[in-house]
Motif scaffolding. Structure first.
Motif, PDB file in Angstrom:
ATOM      1  N   THR A   3      37.095  19.059  56.747  1.00  0.00           N
ATOM      2  CA  THR A   3      36.165  17.768  55.972  1.00  0.00           C
ATOM      3  C   THR A   3      35.885  18.657  54.330  1.00  0.00           C
ATOM      4  O   THR A   3      35.494  19.271  53.945  1.00  0.00           O
ATOM      5  CB  THR A   3      34.972  18.145  56.442  1.00  0.00           C
ATOM      6  N   THR A   4      36.418  17.375  53.590  1.00  0.00           N
ATOM      7  CA  THR A   4      36.393  17.880  52.032  1.00  0.00           C
ATOM      8  C   THR A   4      34.692  16.717  52.477  1.00  0.00           C
ATOM      9  O   THR A   4      34.684  16.156  52.292  1.00  0.00           O
ATOM     10  CB  THR A   4      36.880  16.785  51.440  1.00  0.00           C
ATOM     11  N   VAL A   5      33.982  17.923  51.077  1.00  0.00           N
ATOM     12  CA  VAL A   5      32.854  17.522  51.274  1.00  0.00           C
ATOM     13  C   VAL A   5      32.052  17.542  49.621  1.00  0.00           C
ATOM     14  O   VAL A   5      32.654  18.820  48.501  1.00  0.00           O
ATOM     15  CB  VAL A   5      31.607  18.759  51.616  1.00  0.00           C
ATOM     16  N   ILE A   6      31.151  16.384  48.976  1.00  0.00           N
ATOM     17  CA  ILE A   6      30.767  16.371  47.541  1.00  0.00           C
ATOM     18  C   ILE A   6      29.451  16.218  48.091  1.00  0.00           C
ATOM     19  O   ILE A   6      28.994  15.420  48.449  1.00  0.00           O
ATOM     20  CB  ILE A   6      31.470  15.514  47.093  1.00  0.00           C
ATOM     21  N   ALA A   7      28.815  17.268  47.090  1.00  0.00           N
ATOM     22  CA  ALA A   7      27.388  16.805  46.938  1.00  0.00           C
ATOM     23  C   ALA A   7      27.464  16.367  45.733  1.00  0.00           C
ATOM     24  O   ALA A   7      26.608  16.758  44.732  1.00  0.00           O
ATOM     25  CB  ALA A   7      26.943  18.751  47.175  1.00  0.00           C
ATOM     26  N   ILE A   8      26.214  15.791  45.938  1.00  0.00           N
ATOM     27  CA  ILE A   8      25.687  15.224  44.428  1.00  0.00           C
ATOM     28  C   ILE A   8      24.289  15.482  44.805  1.00  0.00           C
ATOM     29  O   ILE A   8      23.206  14.649  45.600  1.00  0.00           O
ATOM     30  CB  ILE A   8      25.967  13.418  44.728  1.00  0.00           C
ATOM     31  N   ASP A   9      23.310  15.594  44.005  1.00  0.00           N
ATOM     32  CA  ASP A   9      22.448  16.274  42.969  1.00  0.00           C
ATOM     33  C   ASP A   9      21.109  15.958  41.884  1.00  0.00           C
ATOM     34  O   ASP A   9      22.565  14.998  40.917  1.00  0.00           O
ATOM     35  CB  ASP A   9      21.613  17.604  43.441  1.00  0.00           C
ATOM     36  N   GLY A  10      20.211  15.321  42.283  1.00  0.00           N
ATOM     37  CA  GLY A  10      19.956  14.931  41.059  1.00  0.00           C
ATOM     38  C   GLY A  10      18.090  14.316  40.993  1.00  0.00           C
ATOM     39  O   GLY A  10      18.056  13.956  42.523  1.00  0.00           O
ATOM     40  N   PRO A  11      17.490  14.047  40.118  1.00  0.00           N
ATOM     41  CA  PRO A  11      16.072  13.498  40.531  1.00  0.00           C
ATOM     42  C   PRO A  11      15.897  12.244  40.960  1.00  0.00           C
ATOM     43  O   PRO A  11      17.424  11.870  41.062  1.00  0.00           O
ATOM     44  CB  PRO A  11      15.297  13.734  39.004  1.00  0.00           C
ATOM     45  N   SER A  12      15.563  11.226  41.164  1.00  0.00           N
ATOM     46  CA  SER A  12      14.957  10.048  42.391  1.00  0.00           C
ATOM     47  C   SER A  12      15.296   9.068  41.154  1.00  0.00           C
ATOM     48  O   SER A  12      14.684   9.203  40.179  1.00  0.00           O
ATOM     49  CB  SER A  12      13.577  10.060  42.939  1.00  0.00           C
ATOM     50  N   GLY A  13      16.287   8.220  41.679  1.00  0.00           N
ATOM     51  CA  GLY A  13      16.329   7.185  40.186  1.00  0.00           C
ATOM     52  C   GLY A  13      17.549   7.334  39.440  1.00  0.00           C
ATOM     53  O   GLY A  13      18.170   6.289  38.594  1.00  0.00           O
ATOM     54  N   SER A  14      18.220   8.754  39.317  1.00  0.00           N
ATOM     55  CA  SER A  14      19.371   8.679  38.649  1.00  0.00           C
ATOM     56  C   SER A  14      20.325   7.824  38.770  1.00  0.00           C
ATOM     57  O   SER A  14      20.759   8.253  38.569  1.00  0.00           O
ATOM     58  CB  SER A  14      19.373  10.115  38.859  1.00  0.00           C
ATOM     59  N   GLY A  15      20.838   7.834  40.220  1.00  0.00           N
ATOM     60  CA  GLY A  15      22.178   6.580  40.734  1.00  0.00           C
ATOM     61  C   GLY A  15      23.272   7.229  41.250  1.00  0.00           C
ATOM     62  O   GLY A  15      24.009   7.284  42.020  1.00  0.00           O
ATOM     63  N   GLY A 128      21.704  13.976  47.427  1.00  0.00           N
ATOM     64  CA  GLY A 128      19.988  13.723  47.514  1.00  0.00           C
ATOM     65  C   GLY A 128      19.851  14.766  47.037  1.00  0.00           C
ATOM     66  O   GLY A 128      19.987  15.463  45.579  1.00  0.00           O
ATOM     67  N   ARG A 129      18.128  15.752  46.950  1.00  0.00           N
ATOM     68  CA  ARG A 129      18.069  17.130  45.900  1.00  0.00           C
ATOM     69  C   ARG A 129      18.527  18.367  46.918  1.00  0.00           C
ATOM     70  O   ARG A 129      18.352  18.077  48.646  1.00  0.00           O
ATOM     71  CB  ARG A 129      16.794  17.317  46.143  1.00  0.00           C
ATOM     72  N   ASP A 130      18.661  19.481  46.589  1.00  0.00           N
ATOM     73  CA  ASP A 130      19.478  20.362  46.955  1.00  0.00           C
ATOM     74  C   ASP A 130      20.264  20.878  48.800  1.00  0.00           C
ATOM     75  O   ASP A 130      20.711  21.226  48.261  1.00  0.00           O
ATOM     76  CB  ASP A 130      18.357  21.298  48.447  1.00  0.00           C
ATOM     77  N   ILE A 131      21.193  20.146  47.892  1.00  0.00           N
ATOM     78  CA  ILE A 131      22.216  19.565  48.441  1.00  0.00           C
ATOM     79  C   ILE A 131      23.308  20.864  48.108  1.00  0.00           C
ATOM     80  O   ILE A 131      23.923  21.572  49.034  1.00  0.00           O
ATOM     81  CB  ILE A 131      22.963  18.192  48.341  1.00  0.00           C
ATOM     82  N   GLY A 132      23.983  20.922  46.548  1.00  0.00           N
ATOM     83  CA  GLY A 132      24.215  22.317  46.090  1.00  0.00           C
ATOM     84  C   GLY A 132      24.048  23.295  46.463  1.00  0.00           C
ATOM     85  O   GLY A 132      24.640  24.232  46.120  1.00  0.00           O
ATOM     86  N   THR A 133      23.034  23.831  46.651  1.00  0.00           N
ATOM     87  CA  THR A 133      22.661  24.935  46.137  1.00  0.00           C
ATOM     88  C   THR A 133      22.056  25.459  47.856  1.00  0.00           C
ATOM     89  O   THR A 133      22.451  26.155  48.183  1.00  0.00           O
ATOM     90  CB  THR A 133      20.901  24.871  45.245  1.00  0.00           C
ATOM     91  N   VAL A 134      21.380  24.733  48.563  1.00  0.00           N
ATOM     92  CA  VAL A 134      21.133  24.515  50.004  1.00  0.00           C
ATOM     93  C   VAL A 134      21.748  23.839  51.111  1.00  0.00           C
ATOM     94  O   VAL A 134      22.567  24.676  51.601  1.00  0.00           O
ATOM     95  CB  VAL A 134      19.463  24.196  50.149  1.00  0.00           C
ATOM     96  N   VAL A 135      21.795  22.597  51.365  1.00  0.00           N
ATOM     97  CA  VAL A 135      22.490  22.030  52.379  1.00  0.00           C
ATOM     98  C   VAL A 135      23.741  22.269  52.659  1.00  0.00           C
ATOM     99  O   VAL A 135      24.847  22.647  53.455  1.00  0.00           O
ATOM    100  CB  VAL A 135      21.747  20.635  51.889  1.00  0.00           C
ATOM    101  N   ALA A 136      24.573  22.295  51.171  1.00  0.00           N
ATOM    102  CA  ALA A 136      26.218  22.366  51.571  1.00  0.00           C
ATOM    103  C   ALA A 136      26.479  23.095  50.527  1.00  0.00           C
ATOM    104  O   ALA A 136      27.547  22.845  48.919  1.00  0.00           O
ATOM    105  CB  ALA A 136      26.845  21.160  51.356  1.00  0.00           C
ATOM    106  N   PRO A 137      26.414  24.954  50.425  1.00  0.00           N
ATOM    107  CA  PRO A 137      26.513  25.599  48.685  1.00  0.00           C
ATOM    108  C   PRO A 137      27.703  25.411  48.939  1.00  0.00           C
ATOM    109  O   PRO A 137      28.844  25.794  47.625  1.00  0.00           O
ATOM    110  CB  PRO A 137      25.403  27.065  49.234  1.00  0.00           C
TER     111      PRO A 137
END
Length: 655
Positions: A3-15, A128-137
């Protein structure tokens, strides 16, 4: 399939949410809003007045939180109640960071998120947040999306439709402060993430940036093109024409192609996967039943179908029946009128309009006539995103073996968690399952396959295709890890699977699993069995492992690296011929027919696996070629890799 996994992190309201949904919708992938899960937990806590983390986790388990990942209309439910709108309230927004800090809650949701990611069939965009570092490193691409506080406030105000600007800005600033103070801040960007400042970009512009990155990194997958038709219409000849080399077997005899074979092809910069199939028949018998079933599977998994008809014969009843199947499939179909070698055949081929598929495209696969125009049309019809994942550069390891030797258990042991289904019933695994596993300091792509049964047990279609997919997994892999049950005597199937891996040209590691069940007597007996039945493979790497206890699993990574290094090894021609000259001087080839063959020189023709060609004046006995191979291994290594030594007769120089 991976499965191709794309992780998008960032603060709330960043889009993040809008961007992730737009990408997932465009790619026809799944979507996961991890923030919605935290908001759902927060809503549940506020609704029931729960403040204790353990009680909250228990309430989540009892009520059940489910997320519908349709990017066009994502929904989240608690106890079958749709709370998709309720979780966006300012009350939930103000409290979500508090509950997100609770260790038990985070652990529960982390497990849930990873299960959702693994359940995605082709691709998933997780935000969400923590996606690239914790959830789906190990995500294939990580993005950190941010904007200034004023822009985020304006976006959140538009999203919530409640509260004043000052209140929303205060809420976002407060949440940022809480997140920043956490030991591991969710605002921390992954080291390998790509940054986008969306302050002055609209959604369409952000999506185009991300889409460009996906294309640059070949993460959109390869479209699949199935070549379908009744026997002997020239499908394999057309496949060879498209891929630009004679790889598919071609004979005048119908039914030469039996299995579905995949080839990677390219035209005008567009890459795609071409599936060559056996001939489809209306009333197949014997092996034709399996060949026809394979063609139907190819149709089901393809994005575009090339329906090949022999224009010189015209449409037969079987073509009409196959056309009905193609119409039911709903696939994009291109009608190919093959064997149109000139204008005379063109006039006959116009009759194919009667099939109702529109214009027949005239081609002579044998001579290339019309092939370019057909390819131009095919490229136009290909979807932007394909279902076949691109090669991501990880080393590919196929776990093979007969049923119930512990292949899936070994994969889970290496991963340190349950990645694939394990059951005592033999044959639990049917399809190859791709898993990225990090162990021994590297990330590996493991392909867990169905067990290969004895031939007499392959009568059912399910077992036949399980075996076929295992063969395909070997073809995709670089290393074959053949798993044995060390507690039981070696069987004919075990040896056949090792032979199958060697014939596929894969590097080889033999894993003796269930070593915790092996006593001293069994060890002695196993050594004798291996010496007798695996005498042809003294070069294979061997590791004794207990998947159940994890014993010695750390020894597999070094064995894999040794095998891959040998598999890719190239010997310089000067060193090779210096070695060969010394060898021949010490031990000349045996005399044949009263004459001694003269070995002139040698060259390494290929790697992966290493292949050597010996040029000689006359035939050299197979035993001497095996002697050369053995001495090559002693001199240059090649532990864990098959080595092929072939002979080419070079005519004597004219005097």
């Amino acid at each position: 399939m991976s499965t191709t996994v794309i992780a998008i992190d960032g603060p709330s309201g960043s889009g993040k949410s809008s961007t992730a949904k737009a990408i997932a919708l465009r790619a026809n992938w799944d979507y996961l809003d991890t923030g919605a899960l935290y908001r759902a937990v927060t809503w549940l806590a506020l609704d029931r007045g729960i403040t204790n983390p353990r009680e909250l986790v228990r309430a989540c388990e009892e009520a059940g939180i489910t997320f519908d990942g349709d990017p066009a209309d994502p929904k989240i439910f608690v106890a079958d109640r749709d709370i998709s709108e309720a979780i966006r309230s300012l009350r939930v927004t103000d409290q979500v960071s508090i509950y997100a800090q609770m260790g038990e809650v985070r652990e529960h949701l982390l497990h849930m998120q990873r299960e959702m990611i693994h359940a995605a069939e082709h691709g998933i965009v997780v935000e969400g947040r923590d996606i690239g570092t914790v959830v789906a490193p190990e995500a294939h691409m990580k993005i950190f999306l941010y904007a200034d506080l004023q822009q985020r406030t304006a976006r959140r105000e538009n999203e919530l439709n409640e509260g004043d600007t000052a209140q929303i800005e205060k809420s976002l600033a407060s949440r940022d402060a809480i997140d920043t103070q956490r030991k591991i801040s969710p605002l921390r960007m992954a080291e390998d993430a790509l940054e986008i400042d969306s302050t002055n970009l609209d959604l369409e512009e952000v999506v185009e940036v991300v889409w460009g990155w996906l294309k640059e990194r070949n993460l959109l997958g390869l479209p699949k093109v199935a070549v379908i038709g009744r026997p002997n219409v020239g499908k394999s000849t057309l496949v060879n024409r498209i891929i630009g080399r004679r790889e598919a077997i071609v004979e005048d005899t119908p039914g030469v192609t039996r299995d579905r074979v995949k080839y990677e092809a390219e035209w005008n910069g567009r890459r795609f996967l071409l599936i060559d199939t056996g001939g489809w028949e209306v009333k197949p018998e014997g092996i034709s039943e399996k060949i026809t079933a394979g063609s139907e599977i190819a149709i089901a998994e393809s994005d575009v179908v090339l329906f090949v008809v022999d224009a010189q014969v015209g449409a037969l009843d079987e073509d009409e029946a196959l056309l009905t199947l193609l119409r039911r499939s709903g696939k994009t179909v291109i009608l190919v009128a093959n064997k149109v070698d000139g204008t005379a055949e063109e006039s006959q081929a116009h009759a194919l309009w009667n099939l109702g598929l529109g214009e027949p495209h005239f081609v002579s696969a044998l001579h290339g006539r019309g092939a370019g125009d057909l390819m131009d049309l095919l490229i136009v019809k290909l979807p932007e995103v394909g279902s076949e994942p691109m090669d991501d550069g990880y080393r590919r390891i196929a776990l093979v073996g007969r049923p119930n030797v512990g292949k899936s258990s070994l994969l889970n042991a290496l991963a340190g968690e349950d990645r694939v289904l394990v059951d005592d019933v033999a044959g639990t695994t049917r399809d190859p399952v791709d898993e990225l596993i990090n162990f021994g300091g590297s990330t590996w792509r493991f392909i867990d396959t169905a067990g290969i049964r004895r031939r007499s047990h392959q009568d059912s279609g399910t077992d036949y295709y399980a075996s076929l997919r295992t063969a395909n997994a070997l073809a995709r892999a670089e290393v074959a890890v053949v798993v044995f049950d060390a507690s039981e005597p070696l069987t004919e199937q075990d040896i056949r699977i090792v032979t199958m891996a060697e014939e596929a040209g894969r590097a080889l590691v033999l894993v003796m699993n269930k070593w915790d069940l092996v006593d001293d007597d069994r060890q002695s007996q196993l050594a004798k069995e291996m010496e007798r039945q695996l005498e042809r493979y003294p070069w294979a790497q061997r590791v004794n492992i207990s998947a159940r206890t994890g014993w010695h699993r750390d020894r597999l990574a070094p064995a894999l690296r040794t095998s891959i290094t040998s598999w890719e090894k190239r010997v310089p021609t000067s060193k090779l011929n210096a070695f060969l000259g010394a060898l021949i001087s010490a031990t000349p080839p045996p005399v044949r027919g009263g004459k001694q063959p003269k070995i002139r020189f040698a060259t390494q023709a290929a790697i992966m696996p290493p292949k050597f060609v010996i040029f000689a004046s006359d035939w050299v006995e197979a035993s001497y070629r095996r002697f050369i191979e053995r001495r090559l291994r002693e001199e240059f290594g090649f532990d864990g890799s098959p080595v092929e030594v072939s002979l080419k007769i070079k005519e004597r120089d004219k005097e």
